[in-house]
Design a protein around this motif. Structure first.
Motif, PDB file in Angstrom:
ATOM      1  N   ASN A 192      33.565 -26.790 -38.168  1.00  0.00           N
ATOM      2  CA  ASN A 192      32.749 -27.776 -37.468  1.00  0.00           C
ATOM      3  C   ASN A 192      33.535 -28.597 -36.452  1.00  0.00           C
ATOM      4  OD1 ASN A 192      34.259 -29.137 -39.348  1.00  0.00           O
ATOM      5  ND2 ASN A 192      32.615 -30.470 -40.054  1.00  0.00           N
ATOM      6  N   THR A 193      34.836 -28.338 -36.310  1.00  0.00           N
ATOM      7  CA  THR A 193      35.647 -29.152 -35.397  1.00  0.00           C
ATOM      8  C   THR A 193      36.536 -28.353 -34.455  1.00  0.00           C
ATOM      9  OG1 THR A 193      37.324 -29.376 -37.130  1.00  0.00           O
ATOM     10  CG2 THR A 193      35.727 -31.169 -36.910  1.00  0.00           C
TER      11      THR A 193
ATOM     12  N   THR B 115      29.986 -24.820 -35.310  1.00  0.00           N
ATOM     13  CA  THR B 115      29.006 -25.766 -34.782  1.00  0.00           C
ATOM     14  C   THR B 115      29.228 -25.911 -33.277  1.00  0.00           C
ATOM     15  OG1 THR B 115      30.438 -27.699 -35.052  1.00  0.00           O
ATOM     16  CG2 THR B 115      29.068 -27.077 -36.936  1.00  0.00           C
ATOM     17  N   GLU B 116      28.197 -26.365 -32.577  1.00  0.00           N
ATOM     18  CA  GLU B 116      28.355 -26.619 -31.151  1.00  0.00           C
ATOM     19  C   GLU B 116      29.442 -27.670 -30.910  1.00  0.00           C
ATOM     20  OE1 GLU B 116      25.759 -28.175 -27.284  1.00  0.00           O
ATOM     21  OE2 GLU B 116      24.703 -27.351 -29.038  1.00  0.00           O
ATOM     22  N   ALA B 117      29.602 -28.576 -31.870  1.00  0.00           N
ATOM     23  CA  ALA B 117      30.640 -29.611 -31.736  1.00  0.00           C
ATOM     24  C   ALA B 117      32.021 -28.992 -31.589  1.00  0.00           C
ATOM     25  CB  ALA B 117      30.614 -30.544 -32.944  1.00  0.00           C
ATOM     26  N   ALA B 118      32.265 -27.898 -32.323  1.00  0.00           N
ATOM     27  CA  ALA B 118      33.570 -27.235 -32.237  1.00  0.00           C
ATOM     28  C   ALA B 118      33.826 -26.688 -30.838  1.00  0.00           C
ATOM     29  CB  ALA B 118      33.657 -26.110 -33.270  1.00  0.00           C
ATOM     30  N   LEU B 119      32.741 -26.388 -30.111  1.00  0.00           N
ATOM     31  CA  LEU B 119      32.876 -25.884 -28.742  1.00  0.00           C
ATOM     32  C   LEU B 119      33.112 -27.021 -27.748  1.00  0.00           C
ATOM     33  CD1 LEU B 119      29.873 -23.359 -28.593  1.00  0.00           C
ATOM     34  CD2 LEU B 119      32.112 -23.075 -29.690  1.00  0.00           C
ATOM     35  N   ARG B 120      32.850 -28.246 -28.176  1.00  0.00           N
ATOM     36  CA  ARG B 120      32.875 -29.364 -27.238  1.00  0.00           C
ATOM     37  C   ARG B 120      33.990 -30.375 -27.476  1.00  0.00           C
ATOM     38  NH1 ARG B 120      28.452 -29.998 -23.978  1.00  0.00           N
ATOM     39  NH2 ARG B 120      26.641 -28.664 -24.380  1.00  0.00           N
TER      40      ARG B 120
ATOM     41  N   ARG C 247      36.526 -16.268 -24.405  1.00  0.00           N
ATOM     42  CA  ARG C 247      36.912 -15.335 -25.468  1.00  0.00           C
ATOM     43  C   ARG C 247      35.834 -15.281 -26.547  1.00  0.00           C
ATOM     44  NH1 ARG C 247      40.323 -12.343 -28.389  1.00  0.00           N
ATOM     45  NH2 ARG C 247      40.840 -12.894 -30.526  1.00  0.00           N
ATOM     46  N   LEU C 248      35.277 -16.432 -26.906  1.00  0.00           N
ATOM     47  CA  LEU C 248      34.206 -16.447 -27.902  1.00  0.00           C
ATOM     48  C   LEU C 248      33.004 -15.641 -27.418  1.00  0.00           C
ATOM     49  CD1 LEU C 248      34.076 -20.127 -29.263  1.00  0.00           C
ATOM     50  CD2 LEU C 248      35.157 -18.124 -30.303  1.00  0.00           C
ATOM     51  N   MET C 249      32.708 -15.746 -26.136  1.00  0.00           N
ATOM     52  CA  MET C 249      31.596 -14.999 -25.548  1.00  0.00           C
ATOM     53  C   MET C 249      31.791 -13.496 -25.807  1.00  0.00           C
ATOM     54  SD  MET C 249      28.819 -15.793 -23.674  1.00  0.00           S
ATOM     55  CE  MET C 249      29.073 -17.096 -22.463  1.00  0.00           C
ATOM     56  N   ALA C 250      33.015 -13.023 -25.602  1.00  0.00           N
ATOM     57  CA  ALA C 250      33.311 -11.601 -25.826  1.00  0.00           C
ATOM     58  C   ALA C 250      33.219 -11.240 -27.307  1.00  0.00           C
ATOM     59  CB  ALA C 250      34.701 -11.273 -25.284  1.00  0.00           C
TER      60      ALA C 250
ATOM     61  N   ALA D 255      21.401 -15.376 -28.236  1.00  0.00           N
ATOM     62  CA  ALA D 255      21.165 -16.809 -28.446  1.00  0.00           C
ATOM     63  C   ALA D 255      22.490 -17.568 -28.562  1.00  0.00           C
ATOM     64  CB  ALA D 255      20.319 -17.027 -29.695  1.00  0.00           C
ATOM     65  N   ALA D 256      23.474 -16.972 -29.236  1.00  0.00           N
ATOM     66  CA  ALA D 256      24.786 -17.598 -29.348  1.00  0.00           C
ATOM     67  C   ALA D 256      25.466 -17.650 -27.987  1.00  0.00           C
ATOM     68  CB  ALA D 256      25.653 -16.823 -30.346  1.00  0.00           C
ATOM     69  N   ARG D 257      25.336 -16.560 -27.227  1.00  0.00           N
ATOM     70  CA  ARG D 257      25.939 -16.527 -25.888  1.00  0.00           C
ATOM     71  C   ARG D 257      25.321 -17.586 -24.973  1.00  0.00           C
ATOM     72  NH1 ARG D 257      26.196 -11.036 -27.263  1.00  0.00           N
ATOM     73  NH2 ARG D 257      24.156 -10.524 -26.343  1.00  0.00           N
ATOM     74  N   GLU D 258      24.033 -17.846 -25.158  1.00  0.00           N
ATOM     75  CA  GLU D 258      23.363 -18.873 -24.346  1.00  0.00           C
ATOM     76  C   GLU D 258      23.957 -20.255 -24.633  1.00  0.00           C
ATOM     77  OE1 GLU D 258      21.337 -21.250 -21.961  1.00  0.00           O
ATOM     78  OE2 GLU D 258      21.475 -19.059 -21.824  1.00  0.00           O
ATOM     79  N   ILE D 259      24.227 -20.544 -25.912  1.00  0.00           N
ATOM     80  CA  ILE D 259      24.819 -21.836 -26.270  1.00  0.00           C
ATOM     81  C   ILE D 259      26.225 -21.947 -25.695  1.00  0.00           C
ATOM     82  CG2 ILE D 259      25.569 -23.321 -28.175  1.00  0.00           C
ATOM     83  CD1 ILE D 259      23.427 -21.869 -29.909  1.00  0.00           C
ATOM     84  N   ILE D 260      27.025 -20.901 -25.880  1.00  0.00           N
ATOM     85  CA  ILE D 260      28.392 -20.910 -25.350  1.00  0.00           C
ATOM     86  C   ILE D 260      28.371 -21.042 -23.830  1.00  0.00           C
ATOM     87  CG2 ILE D 260      30.549 -19.607 -25.139  1.00  0.00           C
ATOM     88  CD1 ILE D 260      29.761 -18.192 -27.796  1.00  0.00           C
TER      89      ILE D 260
END
Length: 289
Positions: free
Chosen positions: A119-120, A175-180, A195-198, A268-273
């Motif tokens: 989550n972080t 979590t989205e928080a970990a991306l931000r 890299r996460l996208m791939a 859907a995950a790629r859209e968030i990233i």
């Protein structure tokens, strides 16, 4: 984090109780034992009541002073089991960060199914070299350990080779928080998100993202890993916690399933990233960097 710490506390309390029984059997008061070992009196009380973890030398000295040297081996085994469960970073990192990565690789070799929630931060197995370097730099700063960042990054990248092995499976939930979270510079984070996208398209890696609008079934309290069905691992600021009791593994497996069940995958995950990347890139342009 209460489940993990309670198991550690129980083990530490049990060890303290055994040591108290040896002292009482030897007809020594806490003060007398402390004086015979040249310890401050409070150390005896702290160890016996599970508020301080004894060292190997403490155990040997205690056994000798209470005429119970025959029990030293059993007591040391209990201590080492406790240390495996609650591995303090100062002890774990004493031999260097690369050494810890190597020890993790040994566990990796035996594991076929990884389930990880964070989550972080971005998990080590998914990190770019630049992101990993920044994370190791923080370890050096916080724990004041020797700087072997280059070697540690190399070891982490070598660990990642198992992501491409067909005999292993991985399920990550972030979590989205970990991306931000701003744990690294914007350019490093953009590379990490790319890299996460791939990773969302890899055959034996399942990557789920829980966006901010998602309704949780259970709270995302802290990061953790479930390795097959024999180990749960998570990290606190002071230690790496390793849980092996069946009821603890069952608990964390269930929590992971709840978190994974509300995550988004694939497109859907790629859209968030992608959304996070676009916002970061725009911010980077606005700042003139």
């Amino acid at each position: 984090m209460s489940s993990g710490t309670s198991g550690v506390d129980e083990a530490r309390n049990a060890l303290g109780k055994r040591l108290r029984e040896l002292r009482v059997a030897a007809k020594l008061s806490g003060k007398q034992l402390a004086e015979s070992l040249s310890w401050v009196g409070s150390k005896i009380s702290k160890i016996e009541n599970g508020r301080q973890t004894p060292t190997d030398e403490d155990i040997r000295d205690w056994a000798k002073a209470t005429n119970a040297e025959g029990q030293a081996a059993s007591l040391l085994a209990a201590l080492h089991n406790l240390e495996l469960q609650h591995a303090e970073w100062q002890r774990v990192l004493k031999a260097g960060m690369k050494s810890h990565q190597t020890s993790l690789s040994q566990v990796d070799e035996k594991t076929t199914f990884y389930r990880g929630f964070d989550n972080t931060v971005i998990p080590g197995l998914l990190q770019t070299p630049e992101y990993a370097r920044a994370r190791f730099a923080q370890v050096v700063m916080v724990h004041r350990v020797s700087n072997d960042i280059n070697e540690a990054v190399k070891a982490r990248m070598q660990r990642q080779e198992m992501l491409y092995r067909p005999d292993k499976r991985f399920h990550f939930v972030l979590t989205e928080a970990a991306l931000r979270y701003r744990l690294v510079s914007v350019d490093i984070m953009l590379g990490q998100l790319d890299r996460l996208m791939a990773m969302t398209s890899m055959r034996n890696v399942k990557l789920g993202i829980i966006d901010f609008k998602t309704q949780y079934v259970t709270d995302p309290r802290h990061n953790f890993w479930v390795l097959d069905d024999h180990l749960v691992r998570f990290e606190s600021y002071s230690a790496e916690i390793n849980l092996r009791q069946p009821q603890e593994i069952e608990l964390y497996t269930g929590i992971f399933e709840h978190l994974a069940g509300v995550a988004s995958y694939g497109a859907a995950a790629r859209e968030i990233i992608g959304r996070v990347m676009r916002e970061l890139a725009a911010e980077d342009e606005d700042s003139g960097v």
